[in-house]
Scaffold this active site. Structure first.
Site, PDB file in Angstrom:
ATOM      1  CG  ASP A  38      -1.439   1.257   1.668  1.00 32.30           C
ATOM      2  OD1 ASP A  38      -2.207   1.803   0.869  1.00 32.30           O
ATOM      3  OD2 ASP A  38      -1.115   1.750   2.765  1.00 32.30           O
ATOM      4  CG  ASP A 243      -4.528  -0.860   3.022  1.00 36.01           C
ATOM      5  OD1 ASP A 243      -4.796  -0.549   1.842  1.00 36.01           O
ATOM      6  OD2 ASP A 243      -3.824  -0.165   3.766  1.00 36.01           O
TER       7      ASP A 243
HETATM    8  P1  ADP Z   1      -5.187   5.425  -0.364  1.00 33.16           P
HETATM    9  O1  ADP Z   1      -5.101   4.185  -1.198  1.00 33.16           O
HETATM   10  O2  ADP Z   1      -3.947   6.259  -0.511  1.00 33.16           O
HETATM   11  O3  ADP Z   1      -5.537   5.134   1.078  1.00 33.16           O
HETATM   12  P2  ADP Z   1      -7.922   6.367  -0.811  1.00 33.16           P
HETATM   13  O4  ADP Z   1      -8.512   5.227  -1.577  1.00 33.16           O
HETATM   14  O5  ADP Z   1      -8.354   6.549   0.583  1.00 33.16           O
HETATM   15  O6  ADP Z   1      -6.330   6.367  -0.958  1.00 33.16           O
HETATM   16  O7  ADP Z   1      -8.250   7.734  -1.599  1.00 33.16           O
HETATM   17  C1  ADP Z   1      -7.949   7.868  -2.984  1.00 33.16           C
HETATM   18  C2  ADP Z   1      -8.008   9.315  -3.408  1.00 33.16           C
HETATM   19  O8  ADP Z   1      -9.331   9.856  -3.158  1.00 33.16           O
HETATM   20  C3  ADP Z   1      -7.086  10.228  -2.613  1.00 33.16           C
HETATM   21  O9  ADP Z   1      -5.773  10.249  -3.158  1.00 33.16           O
HETATM   22  C4  ADP Z   1      -7.793  11.578  -2.788  1.00 33.16           C
HETATM   23  O10 ADP Z   1      -7.484  12.136  -4.035  1.00 33.16           O
HETATM   24  C5  ADP Z   1      -9.253  11.203  -2.752  1.00 33.16           C
HETATM   25  N1  ADP Z   1      -9.793  11.326  -1.383  1.00 33.16           N
HETATM   26  C6  ADP Z   1     -10.116  10.319  -0.534  1.00 33.16           C
HETATM   27  N2  ADP Z   1     -10.603  10.809   0.632  1.00 33.16           N
HETATM   28  C7  ADP Z   1     -10.537  12.154   0.534  1.00 33.16           C
HETATM   29  C8  ADP Z   1     -10.880  13.245   1.403  1.00 33.16           C
HETATM   30  N3  ADP Z   1     -11.372  13.066   2.634  1.00 33.16           N
HETATM   31  N4  ADP Z   1     -10.695  14.497   0.933  1.00 33.16           N
HETATM   32  C9  ADP Z   1     -10.207  14.722  -0.290  1.00 33.16           C
HETATM   33  N5  ADP Z   1      -9.868  13.757  -1.149  1.00 33.16           N
HETATM   34  C10 ADP Z   1     -10.029  12.490  -0.759  1.00 33.16           C
HETATM   35 MG    MG Z   2      -2.510   3.252   3.714  1.00 39.84          MG
END
Ligand code: ADP
Ligand code: MG
Length: 294
Positions: A38, A243
């Site tokens: 991740d 994850d």
């Molecule tokens: P990761 O795999 O890094 O945990 P997520 O699946 O949680 O990422 O989120 C993917 C994308 O969605 C982030 O990179 C962001 O662009 C957007 N995103 C998710 N949650 C938020 C939030 N609370 N505010 C703004 N953008 C968000």
């Molecule tokens: Mg993470």
């Protein structure tokens, strides 16, 4: 497998902060052929910091930040925490959002002071009819530098963006190099956009072809399964709630001990120290244990 060798192995692991939930997991680690890491919180520290506020015409930077932070206030996402923390450091008075909605893998939506605010990915804004054209050049530039841009729309119109940077953990590049030397394929899996993901991958020595980006939370497990379907024994390393299904889907689920309880519960092994070198040690330990058994 002699029970004594397994006991010695799990004991040695524990001494180094590598907690195997059972002896069978220690035995399985030596079979791994691919490792999926991740990005946020596993490869990077998972402590994003605000680097940029860009306001479009009609907005001041502080008004934009105040509105975005108010919308993010009820989100538990580390990106949201970064935005809110920065607004508070600037001494901005945040409003209480109404109708807050977290949109996993995309962003947030909320009413702030009677206006509908969206903060998130380009895809989120475009799906909601807010054209992001005027922010594209800056977004691409930030992403190429490994930062994450969060676009902001108010009442269906783009208003600006905020960007954050997260730094790679010390030792992450060394761990990736060691894993590759041990013959493992190393992959990155993230919900973040492809450009940011590739920039971070480059910093730690992961091949750009091994970057799986823009993967929605519910699709992370499918990506792990797809690698297993290619006949590989796959280990998954993660820290977040998102994850957990992927940790379960892997042949060996490895949780970062500084991460969420949900990930630790879903995993077979926990790296208490949060360092990626722990993966290298876990696999070495397994290989040594198996050698003693045979
Ligand atoms: P990761 O795999 O890094 O945990 P997520 O699946 O949680 O990422 O989120 C993917 C994308 O969605 C982030 O990179 C962001 O662009 C957007 N995103 C998710 N949650 C938020 C939030 N609370 N505010 C703004 N953008 C968000
Ligand atoms: Mg993470």
């Amino acid at each position: 497998a002699t029970p004594t060798a397994i006991m010695v192995g799990t004991g040695l692991g524990a001494e180094h902060g590598i907690l195997f939930k059972g002896g069978e997991h220690l035995e399985r680690a030596h079979e791994l052929q691919a490792l999926v890491l991740d990005k946020t919180g596993t490869i990077t520290r998972g402590e994003p910091r605000l680097t940029r506020v860009e306001a479009l015409e009609g907005w001041t930077a502080s008004d934009l930040l105040r509105v975005a932070a108010s919308a993010e206030r009820r989100s538990e996402h580390p990106l949201a925490t970064a935005v809110v923390a920065h607004a508070q450091e600037e001494g901005l008075a945040l409003s209480e959002p109404e109708g807050f909605e977290a949109l996993p893998g995309r962003g947030v939506s909320a009413q702030v002071e009677g206006r509908r605010v969206l903060v998130g990915t380009r895809r989120l804004l475009e799906d909601e009819g807010a054209a992001t054209g005027s922010l594209e050049e800056l977004r691409l530039e930030l992403e190429a530098a490994g930062q994450t841009a969060m676009l902001i729309a108010v009442d269906g119109h783009p208003a600006g963006l905020v960007a954050v940077a997260d730094t790679v953990k010390p030792g992450a590049a060394d761990a990736v190099a060691a894993l590759r030397e041990m013959g493992l394929e190393v992959w990155m899996l993230t919900g973040d956009n492809a450009r940011t993901a590739r920039a971070i991958a480059q910093q730690v020595g992961i091949d750009p072809d091994h970057v799986l980006a823009e993967v929605l939370p519910e699709q992370k497990a499918d990506q792990v399964q797809a690698l297993r379907d290619r006949g590989l024994k796959v280990g998954m390393v993660g820290d977040g709630i998102n994850d957990a299904p992927a940790l379960v889907a892997a042949d060996l689920g490895i949780a970062i001990g500084t991460g969420t309880d949900v990930a630790i519960e879903a995993a077979d092994v926990t790296l208490m120290r949060g360092e990626l070198m722990g993966i290298v040690s876990a696999i070495r330990l397994s290989r040594q244990t198996i050698r003693k058994i045979r």
